[in-house]
Enzyme design. Sequence first.
Site, mmCIF file in Angstrom:
data_model
loop_
_atom_site.group_PDB
_atom_site.id
_atom_site.type_symbol
_atom_site.label_atom_id
_atom_site.label_comp_id
_atom_site.label_asym_id
_atom_site.label_seq_id
_atom_site.Cartn_x
_atom_site.Cartn_y
_atom_site.Cartn_z
ATOM 1 N N LYS A 198 -3.742 2.122 -0.964
ATOM 2 C CA LYS A 198 -4.213 2.703 -2.238
ATOM 3 C C LYS A 198 -4.790 4.103 -2.047
ATOM 4 O O LYS A 198 -4.715 4.913 -2.955
ATOM 5 C CB LYS A 198 -5.243 1.753 -2.870
ATOM 6 C CG LYS A 198 -4.744 0.301 -2.983
ATOM 7 C CD LYS A 198 -3.315 0.192 -3.508
ATOM 8 C CE LYS A 198 -2.670 -1.153 -3.184
ATOM 9 N NZ LYS A 198 -1.201 -1.138 -3.432
ATOM 10 N N ASP A 257 1.155 0.303 -8.904
ATOM 11 C CA ASP A 257 0.577 -1.043 -8.899
ATOM 12 C C ASP A 257 -0.897 -0.959 -8.501
ATOM 13 O O ASP A 257 -1.335 0.008 -7.867
ATOM 14 C CB ASP A 257 1.328 -1.932 -7.902
ATOM 15 C CG ASP A 257 0.912 -3.392 -8.017
ATOM 16 O OD1 ASP A 257 1.011 -4.117 -7.022
ATOM 17 O OD2 ASP A 257 0.464 -3.810 -9.110
ATOM 18 N N ASN A 258 -1.689 -1.973 -8.877
ATOM 19 C CA ASN A 258 -3.050 -2.158 -8.374
ATOM 20 C C ASN A 258 -4.046 -1.071 -8.718
ATOM 21 O O ASN A 258 -5.000 -0.839 -7.961
ATOM 22 C CB ASN A 258 -3.068 -2.305 -6.845
ATOM 23 C CG ASN A 258 -2.070 -3.285 -6.341
ATOM 24 O OD1 ASN A 258 -1.123 -2.939 -5.622
ATOM 25 N ND2 ASN A 258 -2.243 -4.534 -6.700
ATOM 26 N N ASP A 315 3.187 1.486 -4.371
ATOM 27 C CA ASP A 315 2.531 0.206 -4.070
ATOM 28 C C ASP A 315 2.156 0.119 -2.595
ATOM 29 O O ASP A 315 2.182 -0.959 -1.996
ATOM 30 C CB ASP A 315 3.472 -0.937 -4.465
ATOM 31 C CG ASP A 315 2.773 -2.290 -4.466
ATOM 32 O OD1 ASP A 315 3.485 -3.317 -4.348
ATOM 33 O OD2 ASP A 315 1.531 -2.317 -4.570
ATOM 34 N N GLU A 321 -1.271 -10.472 -8.740
ATOM 35 C CA GLU A 321 -0.206 -11.429 -8.406
ATOM 36 C C GLU A 321 -0.791 -12.779 -7.965
ATOM 37 O O GLU A 321 -1.738 -12.831 -7.196
ATOM 38 C CB GLU A 321 0.713 -10.874 -7.315
ATOM 39 C CG GLU A 321 0.036 -10.418 -6.052
ATOM 40 C CD GLU A 321 -0.279 -8.929 -6.056
ATOM 41 O OE1 GLU A 321 -0.532 -8.380 -7.141
ATOM 42 O OE2 GLU A 321 -0.289 -8.318 -4.988
HETATM 43 C C1 LIG Z 1 -10.100 -6.279 -2.524
HETATM 44 C C2 LIG Z 1 -8.624 -6.655 -2.596
HETATM 45 C C3 LIG Z 1 -7.860 -6.714 -1.422
HETATM 46 C C4 LIG Z 1 -6.500 -7.042 -1.492
HETATM 47 C C5 LIG Z 1 -5.948 -7.304 -2.735
HETATM 48 C C6 LIG Z 1 -4.564 -7.685 -2.819
HETATM 49 C C7 LIG Z 1 -3.537 -6.582 -2.879
HETATM 50 C C8 LIG Z 1 -2.632 -6.677 -3.920
HETATM 51 C C9 LIG Z 1 -1.582 -5.741 -3.965
HETATM 52 O O1 LIG Z 1 -0.655 -5.795 -4.976
HETATM 53 C C10 LIG Z 1 -1.454 -4.745 -3.008
HETATM 54 O O2 LIG Z 1 -0.393 -3.865 -3.122
HETATM 55 C C11 LIG Z 1 -2.373 -4.684 -1.962
HETATM 56 C C12 LIG Z 1 -2.262 -3.656 -0.878
HETATM 57 O O3 LIG Z 1 -3.227 -3.432 -0.151
HETATM 58 N N1 LIG Z 1 -1.082 -3.078 -0.711
HETATM 59 C C13 LIG Z 1 -0.878 -2.169 0.395
HETATM 60 C C14 LIG Z 1 0.588 -2.189 0.762
HETATM 61 C C15 LIG Z 1 0.972 -1.762 1.948
HETATM 62 C C16 LIG Z 1 2.417 -1.797 2.344
HETATM 63 O O4 LIG Z 1 2.924 -0.464 2.356
HETATM 64 C C17 LIG Z 1 3.098 -0.010 3.698
HETATM 65 N N2 LIG Z 1 2.511 1.326 3.751
HETATM 66 C C18 LIG Z 1 1.211 1.636 3.578
HETATM 67 N N3 LIG Z 1 1.031 2.963 3.631
HETATM 68 C C19 LIG Z 1 2.252 3.512 3.847
HETATM 69 C C20 LIG Z 1 2.719 4.848 3.993
HETATM 70 N N4 LIG Z 1 1.879 5.888 3.926
HETATM 71 N N5 LIG Z 1 4.037 5.058 4.185
HETATM 72 C C21 LIG Z 1 4.879 4.004 4.227
HETATM 73 N N6 LIG Z 1 4.512 2.715 4.102
HETATM 74 C C22 LIG Z 1 3.194 2.477 3.909
HETATM 75 C C23 LIG Z 1 2.404 -1.044 4.570
HETATM 76 O O5 LIG Z 1 3.007 -1.106 5.858
HETATM 77 C C24 LIG Z 1 2.614 -2.302 3.768
HETATM 78 O O6 LIG Z 1 3.917 -2.815 3.906
HETATM 79 C C25 LIG Z 1 -3.438 -5.602 -1.899
HETATM 80 C C26 LIG Z 1 -6.711 -7.251 -3.891
HETATM 81 C C27 LIG Z 1 -8.053 -6.939 -3.812
HETATM 82 MG MG LIG Z 2 0.585 -4.069 -4.989
#
Ligand SMILES: Cc1ccc(Cc2cc(O)c(O)c(C(=O)NC/C=C/[C@H]3O[C@@H](n4cnc5c(N)ncnc54)[C@H](O)[C@@H]3O)c2)cc1
Ligand SMILES: [Mg+2]
Length: 214
Positions: A144, A169-170, A141, A199
């Site tokens: 992406k 997820d997603n 999660d 969500e």
């Molecule tokens: C168009 C659009 C935009 C947003 C949404 C809404 C939406 C709905 C959702 O359920 C989503 O999970 C997301 C989403 O973008 N999640 C990204 C989550 C990142 C977290 O993980 C951390 N991380 C990211 N890369 C790494 C990595 N390599 N190693 C370790 N930690 C990492 C970050 O530090 C953050 O803590 C977005 C829906 C549609």
């Molecule tokens: Mg998510």
Amino acid sequence: SGQSRPMRILQFVQSAAAPGDANSAICAVDSYCANVEWAMNVGDKKGQILDAVVLAVRPRWVLELGTYCGYSTMRIARLLPPGARLVTLEMNQHYAQVAKQILGHAGLDTQVDLLVGASSALIPQLKKKFEMETFDLIFIDHWKASYLPDARLLEECGLLAPGTVLLADNVTCPGAPDYLQYVRNSPRYRSEYFPCQLEYLQVEDGMEKSVFLG
Ligand SMILES: Cc1ccc(Cc2cc(O)c(O)c(C(=O)NC/C=C/[C@H]3O[C@@H](n4cnc5c(N)ncnc54)[C@H](O)[C@@H]3O)c2)cc1
Ligand SMILES: [Mg+2]
């Protein structure tokens, strides 16, 4: 108040959830994000799919990619059998600090090892660090675009065994098309899609459950 959204979520959990009660902490995050401000937690609808997979797998070793505020970390940790461990990776120090405090408030910090760093740097160290062989369940999660490279890295590091379940997820929104294409077409996985809403919103999303075949 609270200079960041995760900090505001933490403050609400600390004020609204009974200490040591994981379910009340989960409910507090859900009510805050449904009523005050949206946050990218897996949420309760997709969270129930996550719960069902955890209960079905009864994992000894779980890996989570992307802790954020620790919402899905709590959902998983509260359902683990005794002696099981959940390793969760978070690259953002501030988010990790918030998640640690939320997990502590929920009384779940003993089952969870939260590592701060990028998954690509931490995954190759996990076997040695935890003296373990393979994971039984992996919840994906994080960013992406990292889903596919990290699934490949997990394969290369020998962290997947036949039967290991990957739950992502997603896969519909925001989407992880390259990851989906890979797990659905590779002979090394048996993949299944769980349609669900994003969500706290009425938007179509979904989770992909992929069993590694070896
Ligand atoms: C168009 C659009 C935009 C947003 C949404 C809404 C939406 C709905 C959702 O359920 C989503 O999970 C997301 C989403 O973008 N999640 C990204 C989550 C990142 C977290 O993980 C951390 N991380 C990211 N890369 C790494 C990595 N390599 N190693 C370790 N930690 C990492 C970050 O530090 C953050 O803590 C977005 C829906 C549609
Ligand atoms: Mg998510």
